[in-house]
Design a protein around this motif. Sequence first.
Motif, PDB file in Angstrom:
ATOM      1  N   GLY A 177      11.188  60.739 -75.878  1.00  0.00           N
ATOM      2  CA  GLY A 177      10.153  59.348 -75.620  1.00  0.00           C
ATOM      3  C   GLY A 177      11.239  58.370 -74.766  1.00  0.00           C
ATOM      4  O   GLY A 177      11.256  57.440 -74.368  1.00  0.00           O
ATOM      5  N   LEU A 178      11.822  57.866 -76.391  1.00  0.00           N
ATOM      6  CA  LEU A 178      13.368  57.018 -76.392  1.00  0.00           C
ATOM      7  C   LEU A 178      13.705  56.865 -74.325  1.00  0.00           C
ATOM      8  O   LEU A 178      13.736  56.063 -73.577  1.00  0.00           O
ATOM      9  CB  LEU A 178      14.103  56.627 -77.266  1.00  0.00           C
ATOM     10  N   GLY A 179      14.056  58.278 -73.929  1.00  0.00           N
ATOM     11  CA  GLY A 179      14.737  58.199 -73.097  1.00  0.00           C
ATOM     12  C   GLY A 179      14.337  58.356 -71.580  1.00  0.00           C
ATOM     13  O   GLY A 179      14.458  58.227 -70.526  1.00  0.00           O
ATOM     14  N   PRO A 183      21.121  66.586 -79.843  1.00  0.00           N
ATOM     15  CA  PRO A 183      19.789  66.485 -78.853  1.00  0.00           C
ATOM     16  C   PRO A 183      19.192  66.572 -80.785  1.00  0.00           C
ATOM     17  O   PRO A 183      17.768  66.898 -80.840  1.00  0.00           O
ATOM     18  CB  PRO A 183      20.156  68.596 -79.345  1.00  0.00           C
ATOM     19  N   ASP A 184      19.555  65.104 -81.545  1.00  0.00           N
ATOM     20  CA  ASP A 184      18.878  65.013 -82.458  1.00  0.00           C
ATOM     21  C   ASP A 184      18.043  64.116 -81.903  1.00  0.00           C
ATOM     22  O   ASP A 184      18.307  63.032 -80.917  1.00  0.00           O
ATOM     23  CB  ASP A 184      19.358  64.722 -83.807  1.00  0.00           C
ATOM     24  N   ASP A 185      16.552  64.128 -82.535  1.00  0.00           N
ATOM     25  CA  ASP A 185      15.888  62.867 -81.345  1.00  0.00           C
ATOM     26  C   ASP A 185      15.092  61.891 -82.957  1.00  0.00           C
ATOM     27  O   ASP A 185      14.348  61.265 -82.767  1.00  0.00           O
ATOM     28  CB  ASP A 185      14.747  63.218 -80.726  1.00  0.00           C
ATOM     29  N   THR A 189      16.983  62.202 -85.946  1.00  0.00           N
ATOM     30  CA  THR A 189      17.831  62.553 -87.026  1.00  0.00           C
ATOM     31  C   THR A 189      19.363  62.215 -87.045  1.00  0.00           C
ATOM     32  O   THR A 189      20.117  62.826 -86.456  1.00  0.00           O
ATOM     33  CB  THR A 189      18.055  63.589 -88.708  1.00  0.00           C
ATOM     34  N   GLU A 190      19.634  60.750 -87.713  1.00  0.00           N
ATOM     35  CA  GLU A 190      20.979  60.530 -87.070  1.00  0.00           C
ATOM     36  C   GLU A 190      22.174  61.426 -87.319  1.00  0.00           C
ATOM     37  O   GLU A 190      22.250  61.991 -88.797  1.00  0.00           O
ATOM     38  CB  GLU A 190      21.695  58.916 -88.158  1.00  0.00           C
ATOM     39  N   SER A 191      22.820  62.559 -86.662  1.00  0.00           N
ATOM     40  CA  SER A 191      24.495  63.218 -86.770  1.00  0.00           C
ATOM     41  C   SER A 191      24.628  61.951 -87.837  1.00  0.00           C
ATOM     42  O   SER A 191      25.599  63.483 -88.258  1.00  0.00           O
ATOM     43  CB  SER A 191      24.606  63.449 -85.642  1.00  0.00           C
ATOM     44  N   GLU A 236       7.555  67.352 -87.592  1.00  0.00           N
ATOM     45  CA  GLU A 236       6.150  67.220 -88.669  1.00  0.00           C
ATOM     46  C   GLU A 236       5.467  66.482 -88.317  1.00  0.00           C
ATOM     47  O   GLU A 236       4.285  66.269 -88.528  1.00  0.00           O
ATOM     48  CB  GLU A 236       6.998  67.389 -89.889  1.00  0.00           C
ATOM     49  N   TYR A 237       6.146  64.933 -87.941  1.00  0.00           N
ATOM     50  CA  TYR A 237       5.028  64.045 -88.189  1.00  0.00           C
ATOM     51  C   TYR A 237       4.130  64.561 -87.086  1.00  0.00           C
ATOM     52  O   TYR A 237       2.571  63.281 -86.665  1.00  0.00           O
ATOM     53  CB  TYR A 237       5.998  63.062 -88.053  1.00  0.00           C
ATOM     54  N   LYS A 238       4.800  64.815 -85.222  1.00  0.00           N
ATOM     55  CA  LYS A 238       3.359  65.466 -84.355  1.00  0.00           C
ATOM     56  C   LYS A 238       2.929  66.371 -84.966  1.00  0.00           C
ATOM     57  O   LYS A 238       1.562  66.448 -84.011  1.00  0.00           O
ATOM     58  CB  LYS A 238       4.734  65.043 -83.667  1.00  0.00           C
ATOM     59  N   ARG A 239       3.140  66.736 -85.913  1.00  0.00           N
ATOM     60  CA  ARG A 239       1.498  67.658 -86.162  1.00  0.00           C
ATOM     61  C   ARG A 239       1.701  68.962 -85.529  1.00  0.00           C
ATOM     62  O   ARG A 239      -0.648  69.375 -85.155  1.00  0.00           O
ATOM     63  CB  ARG A 239       0.830  67.039 -87.101  1.00  0.00           C
TER      64      ARG A 239
HETATM   65  C1  26W Z   1      20.312  59.051 -83.716  1.00  0.00           C
HETATM   66  C2  26W Z   1      19.247  59.776 -83.788  1.00  0.00           C
HETATM   67  C3  26W Z   1      17.913  59.278 -83.210  1.00  0.00           C
HETATM   68  C4  26W Z   1      17.786  59.573 -82.038  1.00  0.00           C
HETATM   69  C5  26W Z   1      17.145  58.801 -81.084  1.00  0.00           C
HETATM   70  C6  26W Z   1      17.206  58.715 -83.728  1.00  0.00           C
HETATM   71  C7  26W Z   1      15.622  58.698 -82.883  1.00  0.00           C
HETATM   72  C8  26W Z   1      15.593  58.460 -81.709  1.00  0.00           C
HETATM   73  C9  26W Z   1      14.803  57.658 -80.702  1.00  0.00           C
HETATM   74  C10 26W Z   1      14.190  56.499 -81.251  1.00  0.00           C
HETATM   75  C11 26W Z   1      13.443  58.597 -81.317  1.00  0.00           C
HETATM   76  C12 26W Z   1      12.711  58.765 -80.076  1.00  0.00           C
HETATM   77  O1  26W Z   1      12.630  59.305 -78.703  1.00  0.00           O
HETATM   78  N1  26W Z   1      11.805  58.030 -80.170  1.00  0.00           N
HETATM   79  C13 26W Z   1      10.042  57.590 -79.905  1.00  0.00           C
HETATM   80  O2  26W Z   1      10.193  56.746 -78.446  1.00  0.00           O
HETATM   81  C14 26W Z   1       9.051  56.316 -77.955  1.00  0.00           C
HETATM   82  C15 26W Z   1       9.614  54.983 -77.007  1.00  0.00           C
HETATM   83  O3  26W Z   1       9.614  53.526 -77.248  1.00  0.00           O
HETATM   84  C16 26W Z   1       7.906  56.332 -78.614  1.00  0.00           C
HETATM   85  O4  26W Z   1       6.832  55.663 -77.173  1.00  0.00           O
HETATM   86  C17 26W Z   1       7.900  57.444 -79.815  1.00  0.00           C
HETATM   87  O5  26W Z   1       6.284  56.566 -80.759  1.00  0.00           O
HETATM   88  C18 26W Z   1       9.012  57.578 -80.742  1.00  0.00           C
HETATM   89  O6  26W Z   1       9.209  58.496 -81.335  1.00  0.00           O
END
Ligand code: 26W
Length: 794
Positions: free
Chosen positions: A118-120, A264-266, A268-270, A536-539
């Motif tokens: 999502g973030l990317g 590749p973690d999205d 959990t901070e590494s 898990e939270y996306k179920r």
């Molecule tokens: C440090 C590891 C790490 C890497 C990426 C921790 C957290 C992330 C991202 C914040 C996770 C992410 O992609 N979050 C998603 O961001 C989207 C854009 O705002 C939202 O729509 C999603 O709900 C959210 O899970």
Amino acid sequence: MTHAPSAQDLREKILYHLTHTQGRGPEFATVFDWRLAVSFAVRDLMVGPWVDAIRAARDQGAKRVYYLSMEFLIGRILGDAIINLRLEPAMGEALTQLGLDEQEILDNEPDAALGNGGLGRLAACFMESLSSLRCPAFGYGIRYEHGLFRQSFENGQQVERPEDWLNQPHPWEFVRIDYSYRIGFKGHVETVDGRAVWQPGESVIARAYDTPVIGWGGDWANSLRLWGAHPTTLLDLPRFNAGDYTAAAEPEALARTLSRVLYPDDTTESGKELRLKQEYFLTSAALQDILRRFLAEHGDLDLLPQKVAIQLNDTHPAIAGPELIRLLMDDHGLPFARARDLARATLNYTNHTLLPEALERWSTWLMGRILPRHMQIIQMIDDDHRDTTNRPAHVGIVHNDQVHMGELAFIMSGKVNGVSALHTDLVRDTVFADLHKLHPGRIVNQTNGVTPRRWLRMSNPSLTRLLDDTIGTGWTSDLDQLKGLEAHADDAGFRDSLRAAKRANKIWLSNGLLADLGVKADPDAIFDVQIKRMHEYKRQLLNILEAIALWQRIHDDPNGNWAPRVKIFGGKAAPGYWLAKSVIHLINDVAATINSDPVTSKFLQIAYPSNYNVSMAEDLIPAADLSEQISTAGKEASGTGNMKFTMNGALTIGTLDGANVEIRELVGPENFFLFGLTADEAAAEKARHGHARAAIEASEDLKVALQLIAEGRFGRAESYYSLLDRTWNDDPFLVASDFDAYFATQRKVDRAFADTADWDRMAALNIARSGFFSSDRTIRGYMRDIWDTQAITA
Ligand code: 26W
């Protein structure tokens, strides 16, 4: 863009590049050669608007927006460029005249998978909207040699392999060796005539690679500047001559690790040293480049906040606060307070998650070793904040020998925003409650959005034609115009055309699923799609347990009037996230059993194509009838897939979480399949001891489903003992508590789908009322409420 080239023009430009750039005659050319030739022909049409945009922004001394992100999940570029340059239908004609298949050419391009989820992807949509809105901006990221891993399934289990999009020429980037910066690490800090001087112990070169991002209409393009790491010394010649070849190449190898691969973690901070070095590598190169451009146009540093707005995409570039203060103090001699104020007035931070494990904290030991000067400045910022606010003792950046990057980003930003209305409320009430009390006006909401160019006009041509014919093409740059469809929702003819457009996409996908997976997807069945990262939270577990319970119900009553359904999953799990990987395994094992079951196969099929990515989303979303947005309420910050499905006429089954809340409000509660606990109810249920076992005991369907797994009806039961144990005894994301409501709502969907006229009416209203979820609206919000920037009109 001046004038849209004709098919003739395009054919000549393509043949020109095939000969002069690819050095190939048509009879010898591969699909790759043609794709490069087409890409260079299209790129030629982008560079003019790009150079003009850069010149216009400079000449008008315009305020620039800088979007700093560790991830840009771009996907493919060619198709989007053809759409935004308005080259259709001429390009289609030109390719046909050259005897080429347009889809084959487009499919030959690798995804730029420089992000996790999502973030990317949000960062990529934002870049496209910034250009479409003619807002002068730069995206700063890392040019990873290897993007997000390639996923394949072996015996139903995820296997990761390196992704290597750069092992072939990449036609969209321009290397800028003139924009290279030295990035230091480690070493120590000296004091020279009262000023701190950092003596780094090692350093690398950040070199700029620019990709133009063309906006809708093709008359403006901003830059996506990705940094590649290069050694300060190429080869250690003495070692080489001494025959110690590997040692001689070490500087090169060490340097390149910095931009070698995306973490590749999205969630959990590494906590890994290399990850912190990557974050600083991006941030320092970006800030050095920003200050160079600013000082070239404006001498007075006090003007910085008027001419520069920086957005931190989550805490990953949060070292920007200390780094900007370091550059202003140590390189430009400003006193701390002035440097602090200028930085705070320039920086802004977006929070994308509340999950505690995703909030970055670096040990003071590691920060002090990798970035000794920054650790000093972080302490100065923290002390200063303590002394200038009457904050409670437990509030702060550094505590328990850890640097809390969320607090650092908050304290060093002018504005902090959440990404949906519910999420922003939770940010204010939970993760930053104390800081919100100290700085009441700092947190604002900017609900996410997605670009309608890629996610509607490009990926859904059949629906696009219907929209253009019904309300004109204006919706592409003004999505609120979709509202005009409301008047057609009760028109049977329009509804039939809408159904025909969806059906065309479903048939196309059905053929693909049969060819690639051997899954028989009946185009008249409900295409029920859940595509997102495995978590898990996306179920996804709730979804597959519902499939098992339904399967059992069909077996109990094989002649029942069951609504045929095809459940489609897509998603990668972080390599170290074993529980998410066991859910992947379960889905594949359940699919293997159910798909080959003669009693139920005509009513229920499950498909899980591997290696879900942006390009696959573009193929799946237009063919979806039902969008699964079933996260535990309070956990999904926003979601953006939910928005893409809505504007492509899929109905949502979902919880009151993230942007689902706003989607349901705008499309109308009667056009949304809501179920489940609210965020407050979920928090209360989670606190209730034994909630899991109680909920399972209360649900016959769920109990049976879990029993079938435990009995080994889906692969080897042992594979799922820990998953079953966690569900019975912990169930942290309340799969059991929401199961019956979810199951009942899915049956409601079955009944609703049978009433085709009403279903199509609801689909039409979802499309008509999805205008708000354009990333153009979101970016206009950032420009107004956070960056105080304007578009450049002429
Ligand atoms: C440090 C590891 C790490 C890497 C990426 C921790 C957290 C992330 C991202 C914040 C996770 C992410 O992609 N979050 C998603 O961001 C989207 C854009 O705002 C939202 O729509 C999603 O709900 C959210 O899970």
